[in-house]
Design a protein around this motif. Structure first.
Motif, PDB file in Angstrom:
ATOM      1  N   THR A 273      35.340  15.262 -51.945  1.00 38.84           N
ATOM      2  CA  THR A 273      36.036  14.425 -52.922  1.00 38.84           C
ATOM      3  C   THR A 273      37.481  14.848 -53.143  1.00 38.84           C
ATOM      4  N   GLU A 274      37.701  16.126 -53.389  1.00 41.75           N
ATOM      5  CA  GLU A 274      39.035  16.603 -53.765  1.00 41.75           C
ATOM      6  C   GLU A 274      39.956  16.807 -52.567  1.00 41.75           C
ATOM      7  N   VAL A 275      39.443  17.344 -51.495  1.00 42.24           N
ATOM      8  CA  VAL A 275      40.293  17.660 -50.348  1.00 42.24           C
ATOM      9  C   VAL A 275      40.444  16.448 -49.423  1.00 42.24           C
ATOM     10  N   LEU A 276      39.317  15.796 -49.103  1.00 45.84           N
ATOM     11  CA  LEU A 276      39.350  14.677 -48.163  1.00 45.84           C
ATOM     12  C   LEU A 276      39.515  13.312 -48.832  1.00 45.84           C
ATOM     13  N   GLY A 277      39.271  13.238 -50.143  1.00 46.17           N
ATOM     14  CA  GLY A 277      39.384  11.962 -50.840  1.00 46.17           C
ATOM     15  C   GLY A 277      38.254  10.998 -50.505  1.00 46.17           C
ATOM     16  N   ALA A 278      37.096  11.526 -50.102  1.00 44.76           N
ATOM     17  CA  ALA A 278      35.956  10.691 -49.714  1.00 44.76           C
ATOM     18  C   ALA A 278      35.155  10.265 -50.946  1.00 44.76           C
ATOM     19  N   GLU A 279      34.441   9.151 -50.786  1.00 48.89           N
ATOM     20  CA  GLU A 279      33.551   8.639 -51.834  1.00 48.89           C
ATOM     21  C   GLU A 279      32.165   8.475 -51.231  1.00 48.89           C
ATOM     22  N   ARG A 280      31.140   8.798 -52.013  1.00 47.72           N
ATOM     23  CA  ARG A 280      29.769   8.625 -51.537  1.00 47.72           C
ATOM     24  C   ARG A 280      29.424   7.141 -51.553  1.00 47.72           C
ATOM     25  N   GLN A 281      29.013   6.615 -50.413  1.00 45.34           N
ATOM     26  CA  GLN A 281      28.702   5.192 -50.271  1.00 45.34           C
ATOM     27  C   GLN A 281      27.212   4.906 -50.272  1.00 45.34           C
ATOM     28  N   GLY A 282      26.400   5.900 -49.988  1.00 42.53           N
ATOM     29  CA  GLY A 282      24.959   5.685 -49.948  1.00 42.53           C
ATOM     30  C   GLY A 282      24.221   7.002 -49.973  1.00 42.53           C
ATOM     31  N   ILE A 283      22.943   6.910 -50.350  1.00 37.50           N
ATOM     32  CA  ILE A 283      22.116   8.105 -50.478  1.00 37.50           C
ATOM     33  C   ILE A 283      20.676   7.706 -50.191  1.00 37.50           C
ATOM     34  N   GLY A 284      19.936   8.584 -49.558  1.00 41.23           N
ATOM     35  CA  GLY A 284      18.538   8.287 -49.269  1.00 41.23           C
ATOM     36  C   GLY A 284      17.736   9.556 -49.073  1.00 41.23           C
ATOM     37  N   LEU A 285      16.477   9.487 -49.450  1.00 43.24           N
ATOM     38  CA  LEU A 285      15.570  10.625 -49.321  1.00 43.24           C
ATOM     39  C   LEU A 285      14.986  10.646 -47.917  1.00 43.24           C
ATOM     40  N   ARG A 286      15.173  11.741 -47.209  1.00 37.45           N
ATOM     41  CA  ARG A 286      14.626  11.873 -45.857  1.00 37.45           C
ATOM     42  C   ARG A 286      13.196  12.383 -45.908  1.00 37.45           C
ATOM     43  N   ASP A 287      12.970  13.362 -46.749  1.00 35.52           N
ATOM     44  CA  ASP A 287      11.641  13.920 -47.008  1.00 35.52           C
ATOM     45  C   ASP A 287      11.719  14.623 -48.357  1.00 35.52           C
ATOM     46  N   PRO A 288      10.624  15.175 -48.869  1.00 29.96           N
ATOM     47  CA  PRO A 288      10.679  15.786 -50.207  1.00 29.96           C
ATOM     48  C   PRO A 288      11.701  16.919 -50.348  1.00 29.96           C
ATOM     49  N   GLU A 289      12.140  17.502 -49.248  1.00 27.39           N
ATOM     50  CA  GLU A 289      13.066  18.632 -49.295  1.00 27.39           C
ATOM     51  C   GLU A 289      14.485  18.285 -48.852  1.00 27.39           C
ATOM     52  N   THR A 290      14.703  17.043 -48.369  1.00 27.57           N
ATOM     53  CA  THR A 290      15.988  16.711 -47.742  1.00 27.57           C
ATOM     54  C   THR A 290      16.489  15.333 -48.158  1.00 27.57           C
ATOM     55  N   MET A 291      17.771  15.261 -48.491  1.00 23.57           N
ATOM     56  CA  MET A 291      18.404  14.003 -48.868  1.00 23.57           C
ATOM     57  C   MET A 291      19.638  13.806 -47.982  1.00 23.57           C
ATOM     58  N   LEU A 292      19.887  12.564 -47.555  1.00 28.56           N
ATOM     59  CA  LEU A 292      21.069  12.240 -46.759  1.00 28.56           C
ATOM     60  C   LEU A 292      22.052  11.434 -47.580  1.00 28.56           C
ATOM     61  N   GLU A 293      23.350  11.692 -47.379  1.00 30.21           N
ATOM     62  CA  GLU A 293      24.408  10.946 -48.049  1.00 30.21           C
ATOM     63  C   GLU A 293      25.407  10.460 -47.007  1.00 30.21           C
ATOM     64  N   VAL A 294      25.956   9.280 -47.239  1.00 25.58           N
ATOM     65  CA  VAL A 294      27.040   8.767 -46.408  1.00 25.58           C
ATOM     66  C   VAL A 294      28.300   8.810 -47.261  1.00 25.58           C
TER      67      VAL A 294
END
Length: 97
Positions: free
Chosen positions: A39-60
């Motif tokens: 967010t601060e260095v690259l200026g990116a914004e999270r566009q999506g999020i999803g649960l891969r399994d109970p221990e892992t989450m993916l973000e775009v």
């Protein structure tokens, strides 16, 4: 004119370094530090999020200005890793399937 020439030279010299830094900087880090860097260095914004399994989450994450995108995998232990990245992000419009 002289200032403009200096700026062009400085940017030209920095471009190869910036281009090669993208893949060299791919690594895992503490999730809070990773979010701050995105967010601060690259200026990116999270566009999506999803649960891969109970221990892992993916973000775009997308940097709208440049069109660069990153997929970040977050683990339950508080670690995040950039697992994919690319350019020319284009958001899809939602509508009937």
């Amino acid at each position: 004119m002289r200032t403009r020439s200096r700026l062009i030279v400085a940017v030209s010299l920095a471009l190869p370094t910036l281009a090669s830094a993208k893949m060299e900087d791919v690594s895992c880090d503490d999730s809070a530090r990773m979010t701050n860097m995105l967010t601060e260095v690259l200026g990116a914004e999270r566009q999506g999020i999803g649960l891969r399994d109970p221990e892992t989450m993916l973000e775009v994450w997308v940097t709208r200005k440049s069109g660069d995108w990153m997929i970040v995998q977050n683990y339950a232990n508080g670690t995040s890793c950039i697992v994919a990245m690319g350019e020319h992000w284009e958001a899809a419009e939602t509508g009937p399937a």
